[in-house]
Enzyme design. Structure first.
Site, short mmCIF file in Angstrom:
data_model
loop_
_atom_site.label_atom_id
_atom_site.label_comp_id
_atom_site.label_asym_id
_atom_site.label_seq_id
_atom_site.Cartn_x
_atom_site.Cartn_y
_atom_site.Cartn_z
N TYR A 195 0.81 -1.26 -0.06
CA TYR A 195 0.08 0.07 -0.07
C TYR A 195 0.93 1.39 -0.07
CZ TYR A 195 -3.62 3.26 1.56
OH TYR A 195 -4.53 4.40 1.55
N ASP A 244 -2.08 -1.61 -3.71
CA ASP A 244 -2.47 -0.27 -4.22
C ASP A 244 -1.16 0.65 -4.51
OD1 ASP A 244 -3.45 2.34 -4.41
OD2 ASP A 244 -4.89 2.30 -2.55
#
Length: 132
Positions: free
Chosen positions: A36, A77
């Site tokens: 992330y 992400d």
């Protein structure tokens, strides 16, 4: 033992580590790294941290895994639209100063892909014609 994303440079290492943004699993045939990636912020207040510290440290880490001889699958992400085709409103004037679409983030991401010999799997499968 997996290599660490950290080195002994004090506060930077602590900041990267405390965010807990990476999970690495070693399988017999590969490494899987879920990430992330930090967002640069609505006023780009974390842009320098993202591109000058985080991205570089992550690139070094991925390359160190790759040097083991096993393939590395990097997913998660990634907080960047690396190609114009990834942006639905590519002509919008605000993009140059919006998190995930700045020139610095896009260049940093592209450099990481090239340096580590990584492949954007979505683009590889769907080609450049798949857009935003």
């Amino acid at each position: 033992n997996l290599p660490s994303m950290l080195d002994s440079d004090g506060a930077t290492a602590v900041e990267v580590n405390q965010e807990g943004r990476t999970i690495t699993v070693e399988y017999p045939e590969m490494f899987l790294v879920a990430t992330y990636v930090p967002n640069s912020g609505d006023k780009l207040q974390r842009l320098a941290f993202r591109t000058e510290i985080w991205d570089k440290r992550l690139q070094e880490y991925l390359i160190s895994l790759e040097s083991s001889g096993k393939p590395v699958v990097w997913c998660g992400d990634l907080n960047v639209c690396s190609k114009d085709e990834d942006i639905w409103n590519v002509g919008a004037k605000h993009l140059a100063k919006s998190a995930g679409t700045t020139k610095e983030e896009r260049d940093s991401f592209a450099h990481g892909l090239e340096k580590g010999k990584f492949v954007d799997c979505f683009r590889h499968v769907h080609g450049i014609e798949a857009t935003g």
